[in-house]
Design a protein around this motif. Sequence first.
Motif, mmCIF file in Angstrom:
data_model
loop_
_atom_site.group_PDB
_atom_site.id
_atom_site.type_symbol
_atom_site.label_atom_id
_atom_site.label_comp_id
_atom_site.label_asym_id
_atom_site.label_seq_id
_atom_site.Cartn_x
_atom_site.Cartn_y
_atom_site.Cartn_z
ATOM 1 N N ALA A 121 0.847 -1.202 0.000
ATOM 2 C CA ALA A 121 0.000 0.000 0.000
ATOM 3 C C ALA A 121 0.881 1.250 0.000
ATOM 4 N N SER A 122 1.976 1.222 0.743
ATOM 5 C CA SER A 122 2.905 2.365 0.738
ATOM 6 C C SER A 122 3.489 2.557 -0.659
ATOM 7 N N LEU A 123 3.855 1.426 -1.300
ATOM 8 C CA LEU A 123 4.402 1.511 -2.665
ATOM 9 C C LEU A 123 3.375 2.122 -3.611
ATOM 10 N N LEU A 124 2.148 1.677 -3.447
ATOM 11 C CA LEU A 124 1.058 2.169 -4.290
ATOM 12 C C LEU A 124 0.943 3.687 -4.148
ATOM 13 N N GLY A 125 1.015 4.153 -2.906
ATOM 14 C CA GLY A 125 0.914 5.584 -2.624
ATOM 15 C C GLY A 125 2.043 6.378 -3.259
ATOM 16 N N SER A 126 3.172 5.729 -3.521
ATOM 17 C CA SER A 126 4.270 6.464 -4.168
ATOM 18 C C SER A 126 4.486 5.977 -5.602
ATOM 19 N N ARG A 127 3.458 5.422 -6.162
ATOM 20 C CA ARG A 127 3.447 4.969 -7.571
ATOM 21 C C ARG A 127 4.598 4.015 -7.909
ATOM 22 N N LEU A 128 4.883 3.140 -6.965
ATOM 23 C CA LEU A 128 5.958 2.175 -7.212
ATOM 24 C C LEU A 128 5.435 0.732 -7.217
ATOM 25 N N ARG A 182 7.162 -1.392 18.519
ATOM 26 C CA ARG A 182 7.632 -0.014 18.377
ATOM 27 C C ARG A 182 8.624 0.127 17.218
ATOM 28 N N TYR A 183 9.493 -0.877 17.065
ATOM 29 C CA TYR A 183 10.482 -0.813 15.978
ATOM 30 C C TYR A 183 9.793 -0.862 14.620
ATOM 31 N N MET A 184 8.812 -1.749 14.487
ATOM 32 C CA MET A 184 8.087 -1.851 13.213
ATOM 33 C C MET A 184 7.335 -0.545 12.922
ATOM 34 N N GLU A 185 6.766 0.047 13.969
ATOM 35 C CA GLU A 185 6.076 1.329 13.763
ATOM 36 C C GLU A 185 7.060 2.418 13.335
ATOM 37 N N ARG A 186 8.238 2.361 13.933
ATOM 38 C CA ARG A 186 9.281 3.347 13.591
ATOM 39 C C ARG A 186 9.669 3.205 12.113
ATOM 40 N N LEU A 187 9.870 1.961 11.687
ATOM 41 C CA LEU A 187 10.247 1.729 10.290
ATOM 42 C C LEU A 187 9.143 2.201 9.353
ATOM 43 N N LYS A 188 7.916 1.843 9.724
ATOM 44 C CA LYS A 188 6.776 2.144 8.865
ATOM 45 C C LYS A 188 6.526 3.654 8.786
ATOM 46 N N SER A 189 6.588 4.302 9.929
ATOM 47 C CA SER A 189 6.275 5.740 9.929
ATOM 48 C C SER A 189 7.403 6.550 9.280
ATOM 49 N N SER A 190 8.566 5.922 9.093
ATOM 50 C CA SER A 190 9.689 6.639 8.452
ATOM 51 C C SER A 190 9.785 6.301 6.966
ATOM 52 N N TYR A 191 8.751 5.683 6.414
ATOM 53 C CA TYR A 191 8.757 5.314 4.985
ATOM 54 C C TYR A 191 9.113 6.526 4.118
ATOM 55 N N ASN A 192 10.108 6.343 3.274
ATOM 56 C CA ASN A 192 10.564 7.440 2.414
ATOM 57 C C ASN A 192 10.463 6.986 0.947
#
Lengths: 110, 330
Positions: free
Chosen positions: B19-26, B243-253
Motif C-alpha cells: 500500500a505504501s508503494l502504491l501511494g508512491s506509484r511504485l 515499536r520498531y516496526m512502527e518506527r520503520l513504517k512511519s519513516s517510509y521514504n
Amino acid sequence: METYYNPEDLSKFSSISEGAPELWKKFSEWYGAVFAEGALTEREKSLIALAVAHAVQCPYCIDAYTQACFEKGSNKEQMTEAVHVASAIKGGAALIHGVQMRNAAEKIGM
Amino acid sequence: MDDTRSDIGAQGASNPFDASLLGSRLFPLMSSGVTVLQVNMGRLCNQSCRHCHVEAGPGRVEVMGRVTLEACVNILKERRYPIVDITGGAPEMNPNYRWFVQECLRLGCHVKTRTNLTILLEEGYKDLPAFFAGSRVEVIASLPYYLPDETDRQRGEGVFEASIEALKILNSFGYGVEGGLALNLVFNPCGAFLPPSQKSITEDFRKELKKRYGISFTGLFTITNMPIGRFLKFLKDSGNLKRYMERLKSSYNPVAASNVMCRQTLSVGWDGSLFDCDFNQMLGLRCDHGAPDHIEDFKGAELEARRIVTGLHCYGCTAGAGSSCTGAVA
Ligand code: SF4
Ligand code: SF4
C-alpha cells in the motif's frame, strides 16, 4: 497496574490537537523548525532536549530523546554526560539558593 | 522461525508495504535490470552476532558447493553483470572462495567481498589481506561502532579488538589509505533504532578511528537492522518489536523506496535458490511472480524484468535515508 504515565501514550501525543487544532498545528510547525539543522546540528539539539527532559523529569521526553539521540549519532557516553550537565545545573541551582538561606538566617539571627 | 515468516514476511493484499508503494506509484515493485549478482556463499561463520539476519555461526552447515558457484560464473559470462557482491556467513570459509573470486575477476567483474574482519586473523585465512590486495577487490568490512562496548555487545566478546587489528593489517596492504584500495566499513545501530545520517557518522568514525588507532578507510555504509533472524528475536525478547516496526513504517521514504537495492540485484542462496535480496533469502521468499527461482532454471531476461517479492520487512529498506548493502539510498 494503573499508572499516570503510560508508555503507549507517547504515540498519542497528537490527540491533544482535538481540543485546539489550530494551536496544535502552530506548535507542530514551530517544534519541527526548532529541531531542524540550524546554527546547531540536529545531534546537538537532541542532546540539549535529552538534558532538558531530565531537568523537567518528563518520562515521555526521556524515552523519545534517548531514541532520537541514538538516531542522530550520539552514544551512551555522550548522552550520560548531557544528563550530568542537566543534573549539575539543577543541583547547582538548588545549592546556590543556600546563599538565600544564609542571608535569611543572618537577618533573623542574633 | 515459521511465525517469523508469517508475520514479518507477510505478503499479498494484507501487506501494508505494498500500500505504501502504491501511494508512491511504485507498485508493483519491479526490477530495473540486474547490475549486481549477490552470492551468499553460506551460513558458516566464525562469529554468531546478535543482530545477524542470516543466523550464521560456526555450527551452520549450509555452504555453497562448487556446482552452484560454477553456475554463478556461467551466469556472469552470459549476462555480463558488472558487479559481484560476495557475502555469507563468512564467505572466506567456503573452500571455493578464492577460486570464485578469481573467476569473477577473470570475467572483468568488479568484486566486492564482505568480511567480518576477525576471520582474517584466524589460522588458514591470514593470507587473505595479501590475496585481496593482489586481486584488487573491494573490501566491505563490518564495524558497527568505533567503541569496544557497543561492538562487542552486538558481535561478541573480543570482536572489537580483533577487528581493529585486522583493519590495521588491511591499511598496511594499501586498503583504505589515500589513493589506495577500497575499504568500506559497515555501521549498523546497536539496538532498536534507525541509523544516524551516513555523512555525520562517517565523520565521527574517520576522526575517532584515526585518533584512537591510526586507522583510515575509504567510506562507510549505514545499514538498518532488519527485523529478521537474530535481530527479530532480540526485538521480540526485549519487547521492542511493535515499536520498531512502527518506527520503520512511519519513516517510509518514497525516494528510498524507488532506490531499493533489489531493483538492481539478484541474490543467489547457498543451494542455488534465487532471491530478490539477502533478506528475502533468509525469510525463504524466493523469486516469484513467474520468474525462475533456482539457478538451474536461470533465465536472464525474465529475471531482469521480474516483479519483486515484498513484505513487511521491506520497511527496513525504506525508512529514513533508506538502507541497502551499500548504505543509505536517499
Ligand atoms: S553478522 Fe556477519 S559476522 Fe556476524 S554472524 Fe552474521 S554473517 Fe557472521
Ligand atoms: S527487503 Fe529491501 S531489498 Fe529486499 S525485497 Fe524488500 S525492499 Fe527489496
